[in-house]
Motif scaffolding. Structure first.
Motif, PDB file in Angstrom:
ATOM      1  N   ILE A  44       0.821  -1.211   0.000  1.00  0.00           N
ATOM      2  CA  ILE A  44       0.000   0.000   0.000  1.00  0.00           C
ATOM      3  C   ILE A  44       0.859   1.267   0.000  1.00  0.00           C
ATOM      4  O   ILE A  44       0.449   2.304  -0.500  1.00  0.00           O
ATOM      5  CB  ILE A  44      -0.998   0.004   1.184  1.00  0.00           C
ATOM      6  N   THR A  94      -5.442  10.330   5.272  1.00  0.00           N
ATOM      7  CA  THR A  94      -5.338   8.903   4.948  1.00  0.00           C
ATOM      8  C   THR A  94      -3.897   8.437   4.794  1.00  0.00           C
ATOM      9  O   THR A  94      -3.497   7.453   5.431  1.00  0.00           O
ATOM     10  CB  THR A  94      -6.177   8.575   3.698  1.00  0.00           C
ATOM     11  N   ILE A 116      -1.996   5.662   7.150  1.00  0.00           N
ATOM     12  CA  ILE A 116      -1.415   4.457   6.553  1.00  0.00           C
ATOM     13  C   ILE A 116       0.054   4.334   6.945  1.00  0.00           C
ATOM     14  O   ILE A 116       0.516   3.254   7.337  1.00  0.00           O
ATOM     15  CB  ILE A 116      -1.581   4.465   5.021  1.00  0.00           C
ATOM     16  N   CYS A 137       1.739   1.348   9.116  1.00  0.00           N
ATOM     17  CA  CYS A 137       2.835   0.532   8.570  1.00  0.00           C
ATOM     18  C   CYS A 137       4.062   0.584   9.469  1.00  0.00           C
ATOM     19  O   CYS A 137       4.732  -0.440   9.676  1.00  0.00           O
ATOM     20  CB  CYS A 137       3.180   0.978   7.145  1.00  0.00           C
TER      21      CYS A 137
END
Length: 140
Positions: A48, A60, A64, A68
């Protein structure tokens, strides 16, 4: 020149002249290297992170990346042990398309895109950062 003159990139100064610019380059170059290496690790582990984020809202990609980083650290603490499924390679190498609902209007996107690519803004931001670093830390 690897990075374009966009306001989203903080580029180094190849041949800095003057104390302020030399100080900026001495602080920016190792930080850039650390960020590139960390980002490379995350890209190799999480598909991603490799995908485009232009159409996402600002929060967003931040969420993310935080997720991660947390998962990466959990894997490291666990000694790198992961239960990989047999189709893991196919998943890692495939393109992931993510939709988060409403996509901004085209004009809004183009305006933001043009602001990011504005060379004058990029140059001014770099000058402001040079001055800020010098005022805060340049007299060490």
């Amino acid at each position: 020149m690897i990075y374009p003159n966009w306001s989203t990139f903080v580029k180094t100064i190849p041949r800095p002249l003057g104390a302020k610019r030399k100080y900026f380059a001495s602080k920016q170059e190792p930080a850039r290297k650390d960020v590139e290496q960390a980002f490379g690790v995350l890209q190799s582990r999480f598909a991603i992170v490799r995908g485009p984020v232009r159409y996402w809202d600002e929060k967003t990609p931040v969420n993310i990346m935080k997720a991660c980083i947390i998962m990466h650290n959990m894997i490291i603490v666990d000694g790198g042990a992961m239960n990989l499924r047999s189709d893991h390679e196919r998943e890692v190498n495939s393109f992931i398309s993510v939709s988060h609902g409403e996509i901004p209007e085209l004009q809004d996107f183009l305006q933001t895109h043009n602001q990011i690519r504005d060379r004058a803004t990029s140059s001014q931001l770099q000058e402001d950062l040079i001055e800020h670093l010098w005022e805060q830390y340049g007299y060490e």
